[in-house]
Write an enzyme that holds these catalytic residues in place. Sequence first.
Site, PDB file in Angstrom:
ATOM      1  N   LYS A 166       0.840  -1.203   0.000  1.00  0.00           N
ATOM      2  CA  LYS A 166       0.000   0.000   0.000  1.00  0.00           C
ATOM      3  C   LYS A 166       0.871   1.246   0.000  1.00  0.00           C
ATOM      4  O   LYS A 166       2.056   1.172   0.308  1.00  0.00           O
ATOM      5  CB  LYS A 166      -0.909  -0.019   1.229  1.00  0.00           C
ATOM      6  CG  LYS A 166      -0.117  -0.021   2.531  1.00  0.00           C
ATOM      7  CD  LYS A 166      -1.024  -0.180   3.733  1.00  0.00           C
ATOM      8  CE  LYS A 166      -0.195  -0.173   4.990  1.00  0.00           C
ATOM      9  NZ  LYS A 166      -0.962  -0.461   6.178  1.00  0.00           N
ATOM     10  N   TYR A 220      14.999  32.074   4.405  1.00  0.00           N
ATOM     11  CA  TYR A 220      13.809  32.893   4.678  1.00  0.00           C
ATOM     12  C   TYR A 220      13.767  33.404   6.120  1.00  0.00           C
ATOM     13  O   TYR A 220      14.159  32.687   7.049  1.00  0.00           O
ATOM     14  CB  TYR A 220      12.535  32.073   4.442  1.00  0.00           C
ATOM     15  CG  TYR A 220      12.163  31.932   2.981  1.00  0.00           C
ATOM     16  CD1 TYR A 220      11.772  33.045   2.229  1.00  0.00           C
ATOM     17  CD2 TYR A 220      12.193  30.685   2.369  1.00  0.00           C
ATOM     18  CE1 TYR A 220      11.432  32.900   0.891  1.00  0.00           C
ATOM     19  CE2 TYR A 220      11.841  30.534   1.037  1.00  0.00           C
ATOM     20  CZ  TYR A 220      11.470  31.649   0.304  1.00  0.00           C
ATOM     21  OH  TYR A 220      11.118  31.518  -1.011  1.00  0.00           O
TER      22      TYR A 220
HETATM   23  C1  LIG Z   1      -0.201  -1.334   6.920  1.00  0.00           C
HETATM   24  C2  LIG Z   1      -0.835  -2.514   7.442  1.00  0.00           C
HETATM   25  C3  LIG Z   1      -0.060  -3.613   7.873  1.00  0.00           C
HETATM   26  C4  LIG Z   1       1.428  -3.609   7.905  1.00  0.00           C
HETATM   27  O1  LIG Z   1       1.911  -3.008   9.047  1.00  0.00           O
HETATM   28  P1  LIG Z   1       3.471  -2.906   9.350  1.00  0.00           P
HETATM   29  O2  LIG Z   1       3.557  -2.325  10.693  1.00  0.00           O
HETATM   30  O3  LIG Z   1       4.031  -2.007   8.312  1.00  0.00           O
HETATM   31  O4  LIG Z   1       3.998  -4.271   9.240  1.00  0.00           O
HETATM   32  C5  LIG Z   1      -0.725  -4.753   8.251  1.00  0.00           C
HETATM   33  N1  LIG Z   1      -2.072  -4.813   8.247  1.00  0.00           N
HETATM   34  C6  LIG Z   1      -2.839  -3.770   7.867  1.00  0.00           C
HETATM   35  C7  LIG Z   1      -4.315  -3.917   7.905  1.00  0.00           C
HETATM   36  C8  LIG Z   1      -2.255  -2.584   7.460  1.00  0.00           C
HETATM   37  O5  LIG Z   1      -3.013  -1.567   7.099  1.00  0.00           O
END
Ligand SMILES: *Cc1c(COP(=O)(O)O)cnc(C)c1O
Length: 809
Positions: free
Chosen positions: A483, A707
Amino acid sequence: MYTLASILSHIHSKQHLIRDAARQIYDLAYDSRKIRNAEHSLFFALKNVRDGHTFIPDAYQKGVRAFVVSCEDIDISLCPEASFFWVEDVLTALQELASYHRQQFHKPVIGITGSNGKTIVKEWLAQLLQEDKKVYQSPKSYNSQLGVALSLWNLSDDYDCAIIEAGISLPGEMNHLEAMIRPDIGIMTNIGVAHASGFASKAAKITEKITLFKRTKDVIFPSRYGFDAYLPSETTTFTFGERDVDNVRILHIEERRDGRSSIQVSYEQEIATFTVPFVDKASIENVLICLTTLLFLGYPLDVILPKLGRLRPLEMRLQLKTGRHNCSIIDDTYSNDLASLQIALDFLHQQQQHKKKTLILSDMEGLDDKLQAKLLSVLGRQNLTRIIIVGKSLHFLVDKLATPLLFFDSTEELVRNLRNIVLENESILIKGSRRYHLEDVSKLLVAKSHETVLEINLSALEHNLQAYRSILPQHVKLMAMVKAFSYGSGSYEVANLLQFNKVDYLTVAFADEGVELRQHGIDLPIMVLSPDEQVFESLLTSNLEPEIYSFRILKSFIDFLRIRKQKAFPIHIKIDTGMHRLGFLPREMAELATLLSAAPEIKVKTVFSHLVAAGKEQHRDFTIQQIGFFSTSVDRLEVGLGYTVIRHIANTSGIINWPSAYMDMVRLGIGLYGVDMDGKMTLEKVSELKTTITQIKELPAGTTVGYDRKGLLHRASRIATVKIGYADGYSRRFGEGVGEMSINGQKVSTVGSICMDMCMLDVTDIVAHELDEVVVFPDLMEAARRIDTIPYELLVNLSARVKRVYYYG
Ligand SMILES: *Cc1c(COP(=O)(O)O)cnc(C)c1O
């Protein structure tokens, strides 16, 4: 040349079944996906992360007829034509064979070890020696128990010498490497803190590494590490350093204003000065190791020195870049030998985003009949759309390959004609040795690049995946979280690698991300987190599987599927066991089961939940409670459904801290990308954000920078402007000294506020030049801490305009 009969005498087998003793073996295989020359391959069923024995049917089906195995109870009736060697340990057998093969090579073998610099010294030496010798070198990262064995296997009498790198991470490993490599000449580069974890002390580490040279006559090293004390007394040492007794004495090293260093050395009454294009200590030491080795080999100073001045930092291999006309360019314009060609072709083969695959290949001079035949078989086994050849010595390929060939006499000629060749919607591997400067071709094919890049090391990602797999029981499936653009590091580029490495599932946050993966050849099942009604159509057309988290979304998805006449569409049920974000509550299971079992339109593939604080000791009880709620909820749901589902609840921290939460599958996220939130794994860094110094200014005390005059200089300062700002995702909170970057290995802080596209660094105390490379987050964890956030946020905030450059190896 080996036959099964001869191999039988070189490995210790407990038992064997040889059906055709005369079968010739050219290739050693251990990965059924990478089998090419099946009928002449000997398959070693290694117990790696996956047990190689489970891939025997696959290898057999691909035509392999000879196997080295350790399991007694293999069903050999499934492989009626195959020969088997049963051994105690499969890796040991592979090493025995490699060791025997090595001993048939009677020319010098140079063995290199040390904490750092092994690879670069190996590459440089090969480069320096190649001018008058045929040098065999182990491919880039083949320095492990398996890698060394495979590299030695390719050694043949056609070479004048061999350079083999040995790397270890645990006590006891070097003995095995020594038995295989048996170096005639040894090089020990240095000793540092790398991999210190496995060793009790520095002395223990040196003792272990130096084991490589226990039978070596001559050993070369920098004298300042005092390796002499650890070597057997009969070893002859050949050292460089500042002592009178050093064979090569370093008289003076001076950094020059042009970014080069001037070095004065003396050797056997002769004094000479030369310059090298480096200023950092490590590179200079590596150059001196090469110099000392060449002197040892008898080359005179005046021949060696001009060559040293032309050494360049090692380029990253196998860069994967976005090309013009929707091409993917794999750039490997640094060396060209059969071993590295094979690795590059494997990487090309992994690229599923395009069906068409073109190889642009430079000459390989000096191929004798045997090597020509080998090249022919390497190319013949690959599914290439065409091969474009630069140079004159590969004409022997004409009429011998089914692949269309295009010949150009020189790189210049190819560049002139490039416009007339249609290169679009394909993956292009550009592979050539340095002297063909094929980078001129790649520059024309690659889409324009910017100066701030995120380099993504795909082999590190692969390593991290294996590291997590190795702690999971065999039956636990793995879902990889890709993701948010794979936590900032890419979409199909990362997914291709995960698909190749056979993860079980991918997960994206939005349907669009999944659609993009499908368009680029990813056919793994993909779960989409929290989809809404607008994307139902894409889910269906791209075969993406939604997370279902509420009755509302469930009912509307069922309605949609009913209208579209779908049956048993895979869905994933999310249960809220404590996050209180999305998901059904445990008390809703009965109602949910009723609704689900009345809907033939869907089929529940998996049921999952998310741990809130898997990495936090103080919330242990809460985690236990979550796991409990989850298990009872799924039990109830399964009863209502009448079938079993895949259960998963553990994220990266869960994998590390909660074996009781593995269930049927785990969801690996941040750890894959090299961030170890729990500090319990040995992960490799996957992404490195780099930029460059655009300008350096000398400014007097009292001046202000940036700035609103936020950066007041309290002393006369050198200020470097670098090309990264908050529009790239470098938070404004890093301004005014909070952010730390690294230049030539030295840490520096920001001055003044961060601008939109740039920011300023105080480089007063370090060596830095305009156009130098700057590492933006030398320590990602620390950077996150400094602005009170977590590494996740820094990674995913990097803007799309930061170009991603992928490399492998
Ligand atoms: C992002 C996510 C993970 C992964 O989590 P990590 O801490 O990066 O391993 C697992 N399950 C769900 C539902 C997520 O949204």
